[in-house]
Design a protein around this motif. Structure first.
Motif, PDB file in Angstrom:
ATOM      1  N   ARG A 160     -14.681 -26.158  -0.245  1.00 52.12           N
ATOM      2  CA  ARG A 160     -15.059 -24.920   0.637  1.00 52.12           C
ATOM      3  C   ARG A 160     -13.893 -24.122   1.020  1.00 52.12           C
ATOM      4  NH1 ARG A 160     -18.204 -27.105   5.358  1.00 52.12           N
ATOM      5  NH2 ARG A 160     -16.307 -28.090   5.760  1.00 52.12           N
TER       6      ARG A 160
ATOM      7  N   ASN B 164     -23.372 -25.929  10.142  1.00 51.60           N
ATOM      8  CA  ASN B 164     -22.972 -26.824   9.064  1.00 51.60           C
ATOM      9  C   ASN B 164     -21.575 -26.211   8.226  1.00 51.60           C
ATOM     10  OD1 ASN B 164     -25.026 -28.653   8.507  1.00 51.60           O
ATOM     11  ND2 ASN B 164     -26.379 -27.021   8.749  1.00 51.60           N
ATOM     12  N   ARG B 165     -21.124 -25.286   8.909  1.00 53.37           N
ATOM     13  CA  ARG B 165     -19.797 -24.522   8.614  1.00 53.37           C
ATOM     14  C   ARG B 165     -19.956 -23.943   7.297  1.00 53.37           C
ATOM     15  NH1 ARG B 165     -16.682 -29.263  10.676  1.00 53.37           N
ATOM     16  NH2 ARG B 165     -15.717 -28.729  12.573  1.00 53.37           N
TER      17      ARG B 165
ATOM     18  N   ASN C  38     -14.948 -30.327   2.002  1.00 54.79           N
ATOM     19  CA  ASN C  38     -14.081 -29.525   2.811  1.00 54.79           C
ATOM     20  C   ASN C  38     -12.972 -28.887   1.913  1.00 54.79           C
ATOM     21  OD1 ASN C  38     -14.376 -29.642   5.331  1.00 54.79           O
ATOM     22  ND2 ASN C  38     -13.450 -31.806   5.920  1.00 54.79           N
TER      23      ASN C  38
ATOM     24  N   GLU D 156     -20.423 -28.795   1.322  1.00 60.74           N
ATOM     25  CA  GLU D 156     -20.284 -29.826   2.002  1.00 60.74           C
ATOM     26  C   GLU D 156     -18.659 -30.184   2.099  1.00 60.74           C
ATOM     27  OE1 GLU D 156     -22.373 -33.738   2.473  1.00 60.74           O
ATOM     28  OE2 GLU D 156     -24.018 -32.388   2.651  1.00 60.74           O
TER      29      GLU D 156
END
Lengths: 305, 624
Positions: free
Chosen positions: B197, B149-150, B194, B192
């Protein structure tokens, strides 16, 4: 003539652009995604898939990039067959469809023209009636009926030809007949109509009065004029035959371009649909131009200034 | 009709009679078109991926499974997992730690298959950049989830600090999921989006928080608890004692991929994905790809390096891609292949084909259901759902509408799956259905709102829907409108909850009840009913932590009782797989998942040469 061709070509480029523009957005706004399936696609995976095809960018950027790639001759990647480019898929499938289309056309022209000429020359005889009745049957018999009938007789009972597939001349016979018959029927009717019109014309009477043999009158003088409506019909017909038929290629499992017209749309395989649309449109435009040029050559009354 | 046409009709029919070449016992030719060391089969569709890590769907799996071996294989007779590339394995007492001993085996290029190949491939599978749709099956591996899930891996702080205080700081008052790493090696922060994150990493990487200098980066594959101990031993640690683990890893995605082929394809074509083309491919199972024609056929030849090559029965396997159902029947009949392939026969042919000896019909690990959208009126009321379910007579459907031997279902899990016992339930009770409906405020169907049943365009679905529509009308006096939509739209509508009632077919991914029960977990992405029941969730989770089959199945039954009592789903029937198979194709065994290994298949030429023989030995041989 050259000026005419150049002018038309310019118009064709504009037309093609409009076609690409409209199709691109129509298909993109259709509901459903190329990546959805019964089992959930994990969001992280979906993100990467979208990014691989550039679907994560705004629509205008995507269109710009697409046009840029087209100019370079790159039609993009397929989503259904992710290891293959659209160029590769078309390069594999189009020649097969064209071979099939060519033989279908050959069948159509030979059978159609022969039947048409017989009908015209022997007008209102039993020859004429049987040729034209057959043509009527040919027009009314859809390929999804004719194909299975031919398979049943010639592939499953007589075992003369394979039930479908690709690889040898034998594989071509049934699909080419299935595909070509309806065109043969049209051509027969058009030829007969065209010939009848010409046969009654004054220059034919002159030719006969000169004492020419009937054979020469029909084939040298009448035929050239009588075939004109067929030429008009052949333009779009060739374009149609060359990009293939969804039904015939599905029934015979021909690995050509035809099935993609439906499958690529069902799969939302965006770039593949676009590739097919472009190929088909280009064929249609070029062949229409070609027909107009041939017109000028066959019919002395038509000149392009 | 005049005399002439009568004569020609008679001629025509005698012609047809005389030309009918096949015996009445079998459908079509009973002699193959090829040598006896070849087997020809249908794959239905051109595969999307034959890369085993990415294989997605039946046509992909059929090929990938047969050319890339896994640690285990399913024995075709006992259906139990038996060793393949793993020679043996050790399992820890609690059932969560596996050590696999890789057997002496080679890739088709002669290089040795090592435990490192497995580590690389499993991590490749779990890498989100690989974009493998089935990768989520691999999440049973411990600590695979943050990598897949990075998640942001935050580490660098001392072990003795107040981690909870640190978590509060990182959350900044937002709802973010933060897990503590199992081996105290830091925290996993799940974000979630990008951009969010990225900015989170920028903020905290190297930042001083509560006196600790943090490191923050996207989780890398080193945390995943699946790695090589040395060349011969592959170690896997699981989150829970997954009882079906040895069957699960038989799924093609868990096969090792040959690094050397990927590198070569990347260097020579610029695209790693090209490694499965015949020019680059290297295989690890009984056969390997040698030639392909896109959307026509693929030819596979025996791989002499496969460890069990002495038991590979046929030298050449030819796979054709014949998609259209009726065309595939024509091809079968004229002898283009011996097996019609994974998939269905045309429904309208069933009754005709049933008469032939080469028609077969086996149970299949799948269930056909109707689901209610429990967030939409009137299906928010469990009584309405129950009323509609009790008004459907499944027996009628399986005797009159679908006729290939499907079994009416009273449970969402097929009976007998790893010892699971389907519950006995009264499934058809129009009296009770009427009572429940009037209790819900719609006596005799009065005032029942207009609802819609949605299905994807296909004849079978339409026929069933029409039958059910009629049953609802007769038994409950309610009108349900049928709407058919195209496949992609149907999928979209399911995902977005844009339906009242819809059909859902589910084919099990592995032979265990959990593959079906997962569909109704509140957090499952496949839960299209939107039904939420925390008791159900916790029971299923509890069962999955249990290392005993009997206890586990009992807990599963309890969970299913809750599910069926609340009725978000109406099970209709258990699937069967009917197919055509030539009588001379041997080494072809019934399989619950419709998986058929090429390595056992062979052509019995004595059959069509009419050489009388005693009973042949057609048992599968593995090893020795």
């Amino acid at each position: 003539m050259l000026k005419f061709i150049l002018g038309r070509s310019f118009g064709m480029v504009i037309t093609l652009f409009v076609i690409i523009f409209v199709s691109f957005f129509v298909i993109r706004f259709a509901k459903g995604s190329p990546f959805s399936q019964e089992r959930e696609v994990p969001p992280e995976v979906l993100q990467d898939l979208q990014a691989r095809y550039g679907f994560d960018k705004p629509m205008s950027t995507q269109f710009y990039n697409y046009m840029k790639n087209i100019v370079r001759g790159d039609l993009g990647l397929s989503t259904k067959y992710p290891q293959r480019t659209v160029n590769e898929i078309i390069a594999i499938s189009l020649p097969k469809t064209m071979v099939l289309g060519f033989f279908a056309l050959l069948w159509a022209v030979i059978v159609g023209v022969t039947a048409g000429v017989i009908g015209a020359v022997k007008q209102n005889t039993k020859w004429d009636y049987s040729a034209m009745s057959l043509a009527m049957v040919g027009i009314s018999l859809p390929s999804f009926v004719l194909g299975p009938i031919l398979i049943l007789f010639f592939a499953l009972y007589l075992l003369w030809f394979p039930a479908g597939g690709w690889g040898s001349a034998k594989h071509l016979v049934l699909p080419a007949i299935t595909l070509g018959t309806i065109y043969a029927a049209y051509i027969a009717r058009l030829t007969r109509g065209g010939m009848l019109e010409v046969i009654r014309a004054n220059f034919i009477r002159t030719a006969r009065a000169k004492g020419l043999k009937e054979k020469a009158v029909i084939w040298k003088h009448a035929f050239k004029g009588g075939i004109l409506p067929v030429v008009t019909f052949l333009g779009p017909a060739v374009a149609h035959l060359m990009v293939g038929s969804v039904v015939v290629e599905k029934i015979f499992n021909t690995p050509g371009l035809g099935p993609y017209f439906v499958d690529a749309a069902f799969n939302r395989d965006y770039f593949l649909i676009m590739g097919i649309v472009i190929v088909y449109s280009a064929f249609l435009l070029v062949l229409n131009l070609l027909v107009d040029v041939i017109y000028g050559i066959i019919d002395p009354r038509i000149r392009y200034e | 009709m005049n005399k002439n046409s009568v004569v020609s009709l008679v001629l025509l029919s005698s012609f047809l009679g005389a030309c009918s070449f096949d015996s009445t016992d079998y459908f079509g030719t009973t002699v193959p078109k090829h040598k006896a060391n070849e087997v020809w089969l249908n794959n239905r569709s051109e595969p999307q991926w034959i890369d085993p890590n990415k294989a997605n769907g039946v046509p992909d799996g059929h090929i990938a499974r047969n050319i890339f071996a896994r640690l285990t294989q399913i024995h075709p007779i006992t259906s139990q997992p038996v060793p393949d590339l793993a020679e043996k394995w050790e399992i820890s007492e609690d059932g969560t730690k596996y050590t696999f001993y890789i057997r002496e085996s080679k890739w088709s290029d002669g290089q040795t298959i090592t435990a490192h190949d497995f580590e690389r491939s499993w991590k490749r599978l779990l890498n989100p950049a690989t974009a493998s749709v089935y990768a989520s099956l691999g999440l049973v591996v411990k600590d695979s989830s943050p990598f897949f899930n990075r998640a942001v891996h935050v580490k660098g702080f001392a072990e003795n600090i107040d981690v909870d205080a640190l978590i509060e700081v990182l959350k900044e008052g937002q709802e973010i999921r933060i897990d503590k790493a199992s081996d105290h090696a830091g925290l996993y922060v799940y974000i979630e989006d990008n951009d969010q994150r990225r900015s989170f990493i920028e903020t905290y990487n190297g930042a001083l928080v509560n006196g600790q200098e943090l490191e923050a980066a996207i989780t890398d594959s080193s945390v995943v608890k699946a790695y090589a101990l040395d060349d011969k031993r592959f170690y896997v640690e699981l989150e829970d004692p997954v009882l079906y683990f040895l069957s699960l890893i038989e799924f093609s995605i868990f096969a090792p991929v040959p690094e050397q082929a990927l590198v070569r394809a990347k260097n020579e074509t610029g695209n790693e994905d090209n490694w499965t083309r015949p020019e680059y491919i290297i295989c690890s199972a009984a056969h390997c790809l040698s030639e392909e024609k896109f959307r026509q056929y693929k030819i596979f030849i025996k791989n002499p390096y496969y460890w069990d090559a002495k038991n590979t029965r046929s030298d050449i396997i030819k796979i054709q891609m014949v998609e259209k159902e009726t065309t595939s029947v024509n091809f079968y009949r004229s002898g283009e292949y011996e097996w019609i392939g994974p998939g269905e026969l045309p429904t309208e042919y069933t009754d005709t084909l049933k008469q032939y000896k080469d028609y077969h019909n086996d149970p299949y690990l799948g269930i056909y259901t109707y689901i209610y959208n429990v967030e939409k009126e009137p299906f928010t009321d469990p009584n309405v759902r129950k009323a509609l379910s009790l008004a459907v007579d499944r027996d009628k459907i399986t005797t009159h509408v679908v006729t290939a031997g499907q079994q009416p279902a009273s449970d969402v899990v097929p009976d007998g799956l790893t010892g699971y016992k389907s519950g006995e339930r009264k499934m058809y009770d129009p009296e009770e259905a009427r009572r429940l409906l009037s209790e819900a405020g719609y006596p005799n169907g009065q005032g029942f709102p207009k609802v819609e049943f949605k299905y994807n365009t296909q004849d079978t679905h339409r026929l069933i829907a029409e039958a059910v529509q009629q049953m609802w009308k007769t038994n409950l006096n309610i009108d349900v409108e049928l709407t058919n939509v195209e496949w992609r739209v149907y999928l979209d509508d399911q995902i977005n909850g844009n339906f009242d009632i819809t059909r859902q077919g589910w084919i099990g991914d592995f032979p265990d009840p959990y593959t079906f029960l997962d569909l109704y977990m509140s957090y499952s992405g496949n839960n299209h009913t939107r039904w939420v029941n925390h008791k159900y969730d916790s029971l299923v989770q509890e069962a999955n932590r249990t290392a005993d089959y009997d206890v586990r199945n009992k807990i599963f039954s309890e969970a299913v009782d809750i599910l069926m009592a609340d009725a978000p789903v109406l099970p209709i029937y258990i699937y069967t797989r009917s197919y055509l198979k030539k009588p001379f194709l041997k080494g072809f065994y019934k399989d619950y998942q419709d998986h058929h290994s090429w390595k056992y298949m062979w052509i019995d030429d004595r059959w069509y040469n009419e050489i009388p023989t005693k009973e042949i030995d057609d048992t599968p041989k593995i090893g020795s």
